[in-house]
Scaffold this active site. Structure first.
Site, PDB file in Angstrom:
ATOM      1  N   ASP A  44       0.814  -1.211   0.000  1.00  0.00           N
ATOM      2  CA  ASP A  44       0.000   0.000   0.000  1.00  0.00           C
ATOM      3  C   ASP A  44       0.853   1.269   0.000  1.00  0.00           C
ATOM      4  O   ASP A  44       0.329   2.378  -0.119  1.00  0.00           O
ATOM      5  CB  ASP A  44      -1.004   0.000   1.149  1.00  0.00           C
ATOM      6  N   SER A  45       2.190   1.115   0.057  1.00  0.00           N
ATOM      7  CA  SER A  45       3.072   2.269  -0.134  1.00  0.00           C
ATOM      8  C   SER A  45       2.906   2.861  -1.536  1.00  0.00           C
ATOM      9  O   SER A  45       3.357   3.980  -1.791  1.00  0.00           O
ATOM     10  CB  SER A  45       4.535   1.871   0.091  1.00  0.00           C
ATOM     11  N   ASP A  83      -0.793  -6.579   0.010  1.00  0.00           N
ATOM     12  CA  ASP A  83      -1.197  -5.857   1.208  1.00  0.00           C
ATOM     13  C   ASP A  83      -2.717  -5.804   1.321  1.00  0.00           C
ATOM     14  O   ASP A  83      -3.427  -5.642   0.326  1.00  0.00           O
ATOM     15  CB  ASP A  83      -0.674  -4.423   1.155  1.00  0.00           C
ATOM     16  N   LYS A 111      -1.031  -9.686   3.452  1.00  0.00           N
ATOM     17  CA  LYS A 111      -0.303  -9.121   4.594  1.00  0.00           C
ATOM     18  C   LYS A 111      -1.199  -8.185   5.390  1.00  0.00           C
ATOM     19  O   LYS A 111      -1.882  -7.331   4.826  1.00  0.00           O
ATOM     20  CB  LYS A 111       0.949  -8.370   4.136  1.00  0.00           C
ATOM     21  N   GLU A 113      -1.255  -5.595   8.928  1.00  0.00           N
ATOM     22  CA  GLU A 113      -0.466  -4.894   9.934  1.00  0.00           C
ATOM     23  C   GLU A 113      -1.044  -5.147  11.313  1.00  0.00           C
ATOM     24  O   GLU A 113      -2.259  -5.180  11.501  1.00  0.00           O
ATOM     25  CB  GLU A 113      -0.465  -3.384   9.663  1.00  0.00           C
ATOM     26  N   GLU A 180       9.431  -3.843  10.891  1.00  0.00           N
ATOM     27  CA  GLU A 180       9.753  -2.527  10.358  1.00  0.00           C
ATOM     28  C   GLU A 180      10.249  -1.561  11.423  1.00  0.00           C
ATOM     29  O   GLU A 180       9.643  -1.401  12.475  1.00  0.00           O
ATOM     30  CB  GLU A 180       8.535  -1.919   9.641  1.00  0.00           C
TER      31      GLU A 180
END
Length: 262
Positions: A44-45, A83, A111, A113, A180
């Site tokens: 999602d970056s 993501d 993925k 978070e 991270e």
């Protein structure tokens, strides 16, 4: 044939470092695949480096799916890690529906978070046949709570929480996890305690693999880059050479060194 979940687990067991880069388009996907990148992160970056937003929050699951399908068309080997964007996994059932959408369109794994707080969602997905990658430490989707992108694991309580989070998502059934923005020694502690692979981004050289944003490691993204984002294009004769150098340095353990660690 694409790398399997079992192959990724086998790589940790054999101390074969896992190479991961973000990937969002067909041209780069072909190049990264040819140069042996093990995992493509459809991250999602892309909201920042592709769409021009100042965070990952505006990215939708349709955005992730569009870029993922572009990457799948020209690659054959890399495991496709998609993501789950902000707001797409508030509870197990909604997470499942969104993960199914991505898996049916070609994702190898999704993925999420979070640590202990998302463990029940991970279990729900894994029990229904969906491989999951965790993401602990700095979690960019929480930027509106944290207020800044700051180093995690700076005191004992934070380290204990990170370790607990890692063990929780492992117990929940995650196949691997991203670590991270944390001190190298903290990344090492978590990696040693987990049986699943750890993929570091600003988490030091002791992780089982590394990931960078492709636009950072090629020095394309115009904004300030974090300390851990080495410019692999500098001194390289081409983008292909830069990717090759990244693979070599991750595999032989020379990246990240102390200049790109905390």
């Amino acid at each position: 044939m694409r790398l399997s979940v079992n192959k990724i687990l086998e790589m940790k067991a054999n101390n074969d470092k896992i190479t991961m880069l973000t990937c969002t388009d067909a041209s780069f996907a072909k190049l990264l695949d040819d140069e042996g990148i093990d995992v493509f992160l459809i991250g999602d970056s892309l909201g920042m480096v592709i769409q021009g937003f100042d965070s990952t929050i505006p990215v939708s699951i349709d955005d992730i799916n569009y870029h993922m399908e572009c990457c799948i068309r020209t690659s054959k080997r890399a495991l496709i890690l998609a993501d789950m964007p902000f707001g797409t996994y508030p509870d197990p059932q909604i997470a499942y529906e969104n993960a199914v959408f991505l898996m049916q369109n070609g994702a190898s794994m999704v993925k999420l978070e979070g640590g202990e707080n998302v463990a029940p969602i991970i279990t729900y997905l894994v029990e229904r046949g969906i491989p999951v990658c965790g993401h602990i430490g700095l979690t960019p989707q929480s930027i509106n709570l944290t207020g800044s992108y700051k180093i995690q694991g700076k005191n004992k309580d934070q380290v204990d929480k990170l370790i607990k989070d890692g063990l929780s998502i492992q117990k929940a059934g995650a196949t691997m996890t991203v670590l991270e923005l944390m001190p190298s020694n903290v990344g090492k502690q978590i990696t040693e305690k987990l049986k699943i692979p750890t993929i570091g981004i600003g988490a030091g050289k002791f992780c089982d693999g590394q990931v960078l944003n492709l636009y950072d490691m090629l020095d394309v993204y115009p904004e300030k880059k974090p300390k851990f984002a080495k410019n692999f294009l500098a001194g390289s004769s081409s983008i292909k050479d830069a990717i090759k150098k990244y693979v070599e340095e991750v595999k032989n353990g020379t990246f990240p060194d102390e200049n790109y660690s905390y």
